[in-house]
Design a protein around this motif. Structure first.
Motif, short mmCIF file in Angstrom:
data_model
loop_
_atom_site.label_atom_id
_atom_site.label_comp_id
_atom_site.label_asym_id
_atom_site.label_seq_id
_atom_site.Cartn_x
_atom_site.Cartn_y
_atom_site.Cartn_z
N HIS A 286 0.86 -1.19 0.00
CA HIS A 286 0.00 0.00 0.00
C HIS A 286 0.89 1.23 0.00
CE1 HIS A 286 -3.42 2.57 0.77
NE2 HIS A 286 -2.76 3.13 1.78
N GLY A 287 0.76 2.05 -1.04
CA GLY A 287 1.53 3.28 -1.14
C GLY A 287 0.65 4.48 -0.87
N THR A 288 1.18 5.45 -0.13
CA THR A 288 0.42 6.65 0.19
C THR A 288 1.38 7.77 0.57
OG1 THR A 288 -1.48 7.50 1.43
CG2 THR A 288 0.05 6.06 2.63
N THR A 289 0.84 8.90 1.01
CA THR A 289 1.68 10.01 1.44
C THR A 289 2.15 9.78 2.87
OG1 THR A 289 -0.20 11.29 2.24
CG2 THR A 289 0.46 11.63 -0.05
N VAL A 290 3.25 10.42 3.22
CA VAL A 290 3.82 10.27 4.55
C VAL A 290 2.88 10.81 5.62
CG1 VAL A 290 5.14 12.44 4.65
CG2 VAL A 290 6.02 10.38 5.79
N ASP A 291 1.95 11.69 5.25
CA ASP A 291 0.99 12.23 6.21
C ASP A 291 0.13 11.13 6.84
OD1 ASP A 291 1.99 14.19 4.50
OD2 ASP A 291 0.16 15.36 4.51
N CYS A 292 -0.01 10.01 6.15
CA CYS A 292 -0.85 8.91 6.63
C CYS A 292 -0.07 7.90 7.48
CB CYS A 292 -1.47 8.18 5.44
SG CYS A 292 -2.53 9.22 4.42
N LEU A 293 1.23 8.06 7.56
CA LEU A 293 2.10 7.07 8.21
C LEU A 293 1.68 6.74 9.64
CD1 LEU A 293 4.66 5.31 8.28
CD2 LEU A 293 5.94 7.36 8.90
N GLU A 294 1.58 7.73 10.49
CA GLU A 294 1.30 7.47 11.90
C GLU A 294 -0.10 6.88 12.10
OE1 GLU A 294 3.57 7.41 14.25
OE2 GLU A 294 4.98 8.03 12.70
N GLY A 295 -1.08 7.34 11.34
CA GLY A 295 -2.43 6.79 11.45
C GLY A 295 -2.50 5.33 11.07
#
Length: 101
Positions: free
Chosen positions: A5-14
């Motif tokens: 799953h690839g996404t932005t780093v903004d979603c990392l902690e969640g």
């Protein structure tokens, strides 16, 4: 089954705390997830992107109609818990894209 799953780093902690939500799309290979994450980061103006390597039960993965630019797309109808995360790659995907061409 191993999926990515690839996404932005903004979603990392969640995602690390809660896992992936039901209905999350995943990729069958890391190259596709990296490309998507990088494209999403550029489109949204995010600082960076991240790719999660996930180990999920085969029965929790659905094959769905592919995006126009992919050969295959997968869906996690029930999502997955943080325990399914095997690895988190926050390296710059541009190095991989140059190698793929």
């Amino acid at each position: 089954m191993i999926v990515y799953h690839g996404t932005t780093v903004d979603c990392l902690e969640g995602i690390k705390a809660e896992g992936l939500r039901p209905g999350t799309y995943v990729a069958p290979n890391i190259a596709l997830a990296r490309d998507y994450a990088y494209d999403r980061a550029i489109t949204l103006g995010a600082d960076a992107c991240v790719v999660f390597t996930l180990d999920v039960p085969d029965a929790t993965v659905e094959r769905v109609e592919a995006w126009w630019w992919t050969g295959e797309q997968l869906l996690l109808p029930l999502g997955c818990t943080p325990e399914c995360i095997l690895e988190i790659d926050d390296s710059d995907p541009r190095a991989y894209q140059a190698a793929d061409q």
